[in-house]
Design an enzyme around this catalytic site. Sequence first.
Site, PDB file in Angstrom:
ATOM      1  CD  GLU A 487      -2.704   1.363   2.305  1.00 59.69           C
ATOM      2  OE1 GLU A 487      -2.837   0.712   3.289  1.00 59.69           O
ATOM      3  OE2 GLU A 487      -3.361   2.371   2.441  1.00 59.69           O
ATOM      4  CG  ASN A 542      -4.989   5.070   1.148  1.00 61.61           C
ATOM      5  OD1 ASN A 542      -5.649   4.263   1.095  1.00 61.61           O
ATOM      6  ND2 ASN A 542      -3.384   5.068   1.231  1.00 61.61           N
ATOM      7  CD  GLU A 574      -5.904   0.553   0.235  1.00 62.25           C
ATOM      8  OE1 GLU A 574      -6.003   1.465   1.477  1.00 62.25           O
ATOM      9  OE2 GLU A 574      -5.042  -0.634   0.373  1.00 62.25           O
ATOM     10  CD  GLU A 661      -6.516  -1.256   6.571  1.00 63.72           C
ATOM     11  OE1 GLU A 661      -5.901  -0.454   5.795  1.00 63.72           O
ATOM     12  OE2 GLU A 661      -7.686  -0.776   7.136  1.00 63.72           O
TER      13      GLU A 661
HETATM   14  P1  C2E Z   1      -5.077   3.658   5.842  1.00 60.58           P
HETATM   15  O1  C2E Z   1      -5.342   3.769   4.644  1.00 60.58           O
HETATM   16  O2  C2E Z   1      -5.951   3.030   6.731  1.00 60.58           O
HETATM   17  O3  C2E Z   1      -3.648   3.205   6.124  1.00 60.58           O
HETATM   18  C1  C2E Z   1      -3.073   2.346   6.936  1.00 60.58           C
HETATM   19  C2  C2E Z   1      -2.602   2.967   8.262  1.00 60.58           C
HETATM   20  O4  C2E Z   1      -2.472   2.068   9.354  1.00 60.58           O
HETATM   21  C3  C2E Z   1      -1.082   3.642   7.951  1.00 60.58           C
HETATM   22  O5  C2E Z   1      -0.864   4.643   8.494  1.00 60.58           O
HETATM   23  C4  C2E Z   1      -0.394   2.476   8.394  1.00 60.58           C
HETATM   24  O6  C2E Z   1       0.916   3.087   9.006  1.00 60.58           O
HETATM   25  C5  C2E Z   1      -1.181   2.212   9.645  1.00 60.58           C
HETATM   26  N1  C2E Z   1      -0.613   0.676  10.167  1.00 60.58           N
HETATM   27  C6  C2E Z   1      -0.364  -0.209   9.329  1.00 60.58           C
HETATM   28  N2  C2E Z   1      -0.259  -1.368   9.930  1.00 60.58           N
HETATM   29  C7  C2E Z   1      -0.246  -1.323  11.140  1.00 60.58           C
HETATM   30  C8  C2E Z   1      -0.063  -1.854  12.499  1.00 60.58           C
HETATM   31  O7  C2E Z   1       0.098  -2.838  12.533  1.00 60.58           O
HETATM   32  N3  C2E Z   1      -0.299  -1.110  13.698  1.00 60.58           N
HETATM   33  C9  C2E Z   1      -0.672   0.198  13.655  1.00 60.58           C
HETATM   34  N4  C2E Z   1      -0.699   0.974  14.763  1.00 60.58           N
HETATM   35  N5  C2E Z   1      -0.873   0.950  12.536  1.00 60.58           N
HETATM   36  C10 C2E Z   1      -0.518   0.227  11.310  1.00 60.58           C
HETATM   37  P2  C2E Z   1      -0.439   6.374   8.020  1.00 60.58           P
HETATM   38  O8  C2E Z   1       0.617   5.578   7.045  1.00 60.58           O
HETATM   39  O9  C2E Z   1      -0.090   6.898   8.998  1.00 60.58           O
HETATM   40  O10 C2E Z   1      -1.578   6.505   7.109  1.00 60.58           O
HETATM   41  C11 C2E Z   1      -2.709   6.969   8.005  1.00 60.58           C
HETATM   42  C12 C2E Z   1      -3.980   7.522   6.811  1.00 60.58           C
HETATM   43  O11 C2E Z   1      -3.347   8.497   6.303  1.00 60.58           O
HETATM   44  C13 C2E Z   1      -3.990   6.076   6.109  1.00 60.58           C
HETATM   45  O12 C2E Z   1      -4.968   5.235   6.722  1.00 60.58           O
HETATM   46  C14 C2E Z   1      -4.702   6.990   5.108  1.00 60.58           C
HETATM   47  O13 C2E Z   1      -6.197   7.143   5.410  1.00 60.58           O
HETATM   48  C15 C2E Z   1      -4.120   8.378   5.136  1.00 60.58           C
HETATM   49  N6  C2E Z   1      -3.348   8.297   3.748  1.00 60.58           N
HETATM   50  C16 C2E Z   1      -1.999   8.078   3.901  1.00 60.58           C
HETATM   51  N7  C2E Z   1      -1.653   8.173   2.742  1.00 60.58           N
HETATM   52  C17 C2E Z   1      -2.411   8.636   1.936  1.00 60.58           C
HETATM   53  C18 C2E Z   1      -2.604   9.381   0.617  1.00 60.58           C
HETATM   54  O14 C2E Z   1      -1.689   9.031  -0.464  1.00 60.58           O
HETATM   55  N8  C2E Z   1      -3.781   9.245  -0.134  1.00 60.58           N
HETATM   56  C19 C2E Z   1      -4.925   9.681   0.952  1.00 60.58           C
HETATM   57  N9  C2E Z   1      -6.409   9.981   0.557  1.00 60.58           N
HETATM   58  N10 C2E Z   1      -4.794   9.213   2.333  1.00 60.58           N
HETATM   59  C20 C2E Z   1      -3.650   8.794   2.673  1.00 60.58           C
HETATM   60 CA    CA Z   2      -5.585   2.699   2.877  1.00 58.44          CA
HETATM   61 CA    CA Z   3      -7.273   1.216   6.050  1.00 54.50          CA
END
Ligand code: C2E
Ligand code: CA
Ligand code: CA
Length: 709
Positions: A487, A542, A574, A661
């Site tokens: 992802e 995403n 996504e 996830e």
């Molecule tokens: P998301 O799409 O649900 O992405 C998964 C988030 O869960 C990611 O946080 C990831 O680091 C975190 N995660 C994955 N595995 C684990 C785990 O085992 N434990 C924990 N505690 N966390 C885990 P991240 O990278 O901080 O991103 C947060 C959110 O920001 C994403 O949730 C998504 O909604 C948004 N995001 C990130 N990049 C993009 C992007 O390019 N475009 C858009 N529209 N939203 C983005």
């Molecule tokens: Ca996602």
């Molecule tokens: Ca997610």
Amino acid sequence: MRPYPELNQSIGTLATSLRWTEFWGFRLLSVLSCLALDHDPAFTALAVIILAIGSVSTMRLFARVRRTENDLKTLWLCLAGIIGGGTVWSTHFVAMIAYESDLILGYDPALTLTSLVIAVVGVSAAFVVASSRKVSLLIETGGVIFGLSVAAMHYTGIAAMAVSGLIAWDLSYVIASVVLVMIFGALAMSRIARPVTRFCKYGASVSMIICVAALHYTAMTGMTIEPLIVDTADSGLISGQSLGVTIFAVMLLLLLVASLTYSIDMKNAEHSSRHVKHLSLQDPLTCVPNRRGAECILDEMLDMHVDDTSRIAVLAIDLDRFREVNNAYGQGVGDQLLKALAQRLVGSCGEGEHIGRIGGDHFIAIKKDVYSRHAASSFAARIAAVLDAPTVIGDVPLQLAASIGSATFPEDGTTSDKLMEHAALAAARAKSEGGGRIVGYEEGMDQRAREKSLLARDLACAQDKGELEVYYQLQNDTESREITGVEALLRWHHPVNGMVSPGVFIPIAEENGMITKLGDWVLETACAEAVGWAKPINVAVNVAAAQLEEQGFVERVRDVLAKTGLPPSRLELEITESGIIADMGAAVQVIRRLKLLGVKIAMDDYGTGYSSLSTLQSFPFDKIKIDREFVSGVDQSCQSAAIVQATIIMAESLDIPVLAEGVETEAQLNTLRALGCKQIQGFLFGKPMPMAKLKALLENEETTTAVAA
Ligand code: C2E
Ligand code: CA
Ligand code: CA
């Protein structure tokens, strides 16, 4: 015609001795002597009463005519014309009766009536002209017409007088009388139409009084009757006395009617202005005070606050996920829900507690006489409990929670503005922490709000400054543990703050409309990078709600695939439920067209949305990603395990693979595998990593596989 020749003569002598020999000086003195000596004081007093009351009424009615823009204007005009004309006319006749002369035999009814018609029609015409424009010389023109009508009425009225003699006029007095009425008529109208102080309305009435009085006494001074023996057998004349009494009575009645009409109108206006004020302070949907109404209540509380030991608590209430209810069930259900919640909140309030709706799904609760911190927090907890309780609208059961921010007077602010602003800041904090909680205002929150706007400013140019980077997180097969995909997750290296989490800057980008540009950049970067990987795994990107709604999004994806050369089957987009729920029909179309390109669509954050089941049925998804919230407790909580299992069973029946996830432990992996989950993503297999690290990992995996083979 001088009833007191000696006195008149002595005034003349006095004038001479004072050297009042100038023409107009003498004329003025003559007018005054006419008033003082030729008129009966009782009838003169009656004439003055009619003129005074009539002038005040007439000018008020004229002002009312000018204020009225609708079809009532004609009615007010008629009333003003009748009262104005009637005042002028009756003053004239009562004053004529006061005019003491034995030579007056009576009044011709036809001409008397004609003079009344002239007065009413003339005055009405004057008002029509003077009220036709807001500001124009037509105002004074109307005033001149008013004066001329008074003069025309007067001289016709004199013509109606049957005298035993011949009437002779001194032309200079006649001219003076006409000039005076024109001047004072114009002055009266202009005082109403061009007021400079609040006393101008009195100035207008005084001008009208002078206009009528000056005409009468100037004209009468210039009039003499040369006695003749006339045949008085001509009956059909009305006697002066009876005419006077009748006029006086009728005129008083008319004035009474006019003033009653005027006061009814004023009361009505006052009543409707109070009604409008009340409406302007109330929210029409829920019937609780709106923002202004709530401000008024709070201002009043603050004004009345005298007890230094007590506080005032202000709660800003922001309903969580209300937009989703609106989108899923329609605005009608949303409105009914707001109504029901407002009623419940009001019902839960005790003395000194108030509820207001300050816009959309934002409410406010105010409580006075709060003597302890505990009282403030239990008030907030009570409000939260009221909102947490399920509501059934029609046959739709709905359960919302709320983000509540609280601010207290005097610690968190001493004005209604500050208290409401600080409570709202605290509510925003509650929301950003996941909602469904109560957060008290803290001093740093202002600062954080400022920091947020600074971040927004920096984010706007982050892409151009090369501060953005795409990280990748592995997605693995639960059985073989092999990498099936990644992802793409956006990262921002802020020059001062270091790495800023997407959890912080993505919502800012969404609020400020920057998300589409950022999303485009991630899409293009991820596709371009994925092309060069040693293993042709899938790349998930995403897609924010705003991107999906944007015109030409499908074409943009097609162009990016063509430009980068990534096979469409390797790209997975996504989408969260909140991204498609706003306009389901349009979203289905976009998703279908994307699938026609060969791109896969995954439903992200499954379980956190509102109508997940129905959404799954109507959208052709290729994958369901169960949210971290349910996965984290899957190996410990039966409830979480049940939700995950139900989702997997349902997805299997729809033939959609499920990815879990946020898998962090082997225990979670084992449980998920046992429940039938095919893929996982989580820290267990790796945190999101930069491209170089992923590339090396993939190359290493390829080499290991090749060596093993
Ligand atoms: P998301 O799409 O649900 O992405 C998964 C988030 O869960 C990611 O946080 C990831 O680091 C975190 N995660 C994955 N595995 C684990 C785990 O085992 N434990 C924990 N505690 N966390 C885990 P991240 O990278 O901080 O991103 C947060 C959110 O920001 C994403 O949730 C998504 O909604 C948004 N995001 C990130 N990049 C993009 C992007 O390019 N475009 C858009 N529209 N939203 C983005
Ligand atoms: Ca996602
Ligand atoms: Ca997610």
